[in-house]
Design a protein around this motif. Sequence first.
Motif, PDB file in Angstrom:
ATOM      1  N   THR A   1      21.099   0.567  24.318  1.00  0.00           N
ATOM      2  CA  THR A   1      20.426  -0.243  23.294  1.00  0.00           C
ATOM      3  C   THR A   1      19.127  -0.859  23.800  1.00  0.00           C
ATOM      4  OG1 THR A   1      21.706  -2.199  23.945  1.00  0.00           O
ATOM      5  CG2 THR A   1      22.603  -0.811  22.176  1.00  0.00           C
ATOM      6  N   SER A   2      18.785  -0.625  25.062  1.00  0.00           N
ATOM      7  CA  SER A   2      17.591  -1.287  25.594  1.00  0.00           C
ATOM      8  C   SER A   2      16.853  -0.460  26.624  1.00  0.00           C
ATOM      9  CB  SER A   2      17.983  -2.628  26.226  1.00  0.00           C
ATOM     10  OG  SER A   2      18.890  -2.410  27.294  1.00  0.00           O
ATOM     11  N   GLY A   3      17.079   0.839  26.664  1.00  0.00           N
ATOM     12  CA  GLY A   3      16.434   1.605  27.715  1.00  0.00           C
ATOM     13  C   GLY A   3      15.861   2.927  27.293  1.00  0.00           C
TER      14      GLY A   3
ATOM     15  N   THR B   1      12.055 -11.261  27.503  1.00  0.00           N
ATOM     16  CA  THR B   1      13.179 -10.356  27.314  1.00  0.00           C
ATOM     17  C   THR B   1      13.392 -10.086  25.833  1.00  0.00           C
ATOM     18  OG1 THR B   1      14.230 -11.217  29.309  1.00  0.00           O
ATOM     19  CG2 THR B   1      15.627  -9.987  27.776  1.00  0.00           C
ATOM     20  N   ILE B   2      13.499  -8.827  25.451  1.00  0.00           N
ATOM     21  CA  ILE B   2      13.726  -8.426  24.059  1.00  0.00           C
ATOM     22  C   ILE B   2      15.158  -7.917  23.950  1.00  0.00           C
ATOM     23  CG2 ILE B   2      12.982  -6.916  22.184  1.00  0.00           C
ATOM     24  CD1 ILE B   2      10.239  -6.826  23.498  1.00  0.00           C
ATOM     25  N   GLU B   3      15.949  -8.540  23.111  1.00  0.00           N
ATOM     26  CA  GLU B   3      17.336  -8.138  22.938  1.00  0.00           C
ATOM     27  C   GLU B   3      17.420  -6.855  22.116  1.00  0.00           C
ATOM     28  OE1 GLU B   3      19.707  -9.596  24.419  1.00  0.00           O
ATOM     29  OE2 GLU B   3      18.664 -11.379  25.150  1.00  0.00           O
ATOM     30  N   THR B   4      18.138  -5.868  22.620  1.00  0.00           N
ATOM     31  CA  THR B   4      18.378  -4.579  21.942  1.00  0.00           C
ATOM     32  C   THR B   4      17.111  -4.020  21.291  1.00  0.00           C
ATOM     33  OG1 THR B   4      19.065  -5.663  19.897  1.00  0.00           O
ATOM     34  CG2 THR B   4      20.781  -5.155  21.525  1.00  0.00           C
ATOM     35  N   PRO B   5      16.094  -3.689  22.068  1.00  0.00           N
ATOM     36  CA  PRO B   5      14.837  -3.195  21.477  1.00  0.00           C
ATOM     37  C   PRO B   5      14.998  -1.871  20.744  1.00  0.00           C
ATOM     38  CG  PRO B   5      14.817  -2.922  23.858  1.00  0.00           C
ATOM     39  CD  PRO B   5      16.027  -3.729  23.542  1.00  0.00           C
TER      40      PRO B   5
ATOM     41  N   ALA C   1       8.130  -9.678  12.762  1.00  0.00           N
ATOM     42  CA  ALA C   1       8.383 -11.038  13.228  1.00  0.00           C
ATOM     43  C   ALA C   1       8.443 -11.095  14.759  1.00  0.00           C
ATOM     44  CB  ALA C   1       9.695 -11.547  12.634  1.00  0.00           C
ATOM     45  N   LEU C   2       8.959 -10.033  15.376  1.00  0.00           N
ATOM     46  CA  LEU C   2       9.011  -9.982  16.834  1.00  0.00           C
ATOM     47  C   LEU C   2       7.610 -10.001  17.428  1.00  0.00           C
ATOM     48  CD1 LEU C   2      10.596  -9.507  19.528  1.00  0.00           C
ATOM     49  CD2 LEU C   2      10.333  -7.061  19.073  1.00  0.00           C
TER      50      LEU C   2
END
Length: 527
Positions: A74-76, A91-95, A112-113
């Motif tokens: 979910t993040s890589g 840090t971005i959660e689950t990009p 919004a991010l």
Amino acid sequence: LQILLLDKAGNALSERLVFNRGEELATTDVQVRGSLKQRTKVTLAVTATDPDGGPAAGDFSIAVTDRAAVPAATSGSIYSTLLLTSELRGTIETPDWYFEGRDAARVAALDALLLTQGWRRYDVPELMKKEYVEPQYPLEVGQEITGRISKSGLWNRKKKLSRYEMRMIVPSLHYVTKCAVDDTGAFALNGFDFPDSTLFVLRPAAAKGLLPEATVKVARDSFPEVGTLPRVPETDAANPYLAQARHYIEQRGQTDMRNILIDTVVVTHRIRQEMKSPEQRLASNSWTAEQIKESGAGTILECLARMPGIKVSDYSISYRGTGALFVVDGQLEEPVDMQASASGFPLTGMVRSSRNVSRGAASGLGGIARPDGLGGFTQFTLAQQVMCLSYPLEMVSRIDLIDSHDSALYIPWAKGAVVSITLKKGKEWEDAVALMPSVDVVIASPLGYQTPAEFYAPAYATEKARRSMVPDYRTTLYWNPSVEFDETGRATVEFYTSDAPADYDITIEGITQTGKIVQRRQRLLPE
């Protein structure tokens, strides 16, 4: 995209970031050949296509994992890493969630991010006013070894230091270079890039004439400060990784899953007489390491001067009136001018020729043209051959002199003598390093790049291997970070299944030669 509104004076009035989602993705297709039964061979035929329909060539990473043990990332992913997290701070959660669809909720959340996590990589108003900030660290193009030299004595310690040059040898990789030394004794060797744990031999010497020995002090590596890394979330007890690991331990009966047991192998061999190298067979005179040590010679030049027929005078070497070629570990030495170093020091040196001459005419080298700059086998000045002659004698295993009558059998186009220098290897080299004098010779080993290790995967090519009682519950069945796709956009990979039920994920990521991103995750189930 960074949208910036400026006034005539170059002051920023308003700005914001907008994500520009275009058609960056190339498409892939995977065809499975073979059965998905336990411990069987599976072949994947992969095809990559650009958005315009043409073949997508390039190098891509391919992984085959156990779906039950390895959850979806979910993040890589390569898409979110290149186009989102590398451009934002924090840090971005689950990009990856922002790119799993194009519904209104994800688009609004992504906007919004960018409004909350956006930052200016460049201060545009200052750039427009030509107020530039010089970077603290220069652009790295490879490794660099810096330091200073000094002379002994109270009054002449800092005099005539610019008359020296720093010479560097990498024996294991057959690389030789040198650089100038400034008035303060500083030097900078750069323009190379070798693996980690490589040993570099540094030795200062006079650029011209004779000068007393100088000591060397190599500067320690310096690195930019690293900020605090983001905190890793605590692992949930229900994580499938832990559940799968416990299952492995129950099957294996031990807690150490990093070891792979192999059968005992007994190696026997018949002691044979050591084969002589071509240099030894053709040499008219030879010096072994024992003879070099007993002679009391201090340099390779002194050893050569004691060989019959060789004359050293006026900083030149000749053999019975003609010049001599120099070969180190079967590779021809050639003088090559190199570009100036980034530090401003003029950088000239010698690099090895890629031609391997150790097999002579038997290797079909008769068609090799004579390199330019060899002086037509007239006398060589010591300045031309100074790099190979400056090797510390502790590194030399033997020196062979091949007479001009036999040199053509070793190098077909040779018309003069050949001096072959063989360096020590393995344990002999390690012992030589320990015995090297520390006055004017320094052994350095700066950090280099990590040599990639091949991913281990068992092969069940025989019936005996398939019936092995050692359990196989691998979470990753196949991993290759650089699968080459040909000009038609096709590649083929092979792997063996494990003992776990067949339910695999195939993940393909990379960038095509035209800059398009490849990202595909496909579930692989038995038919």
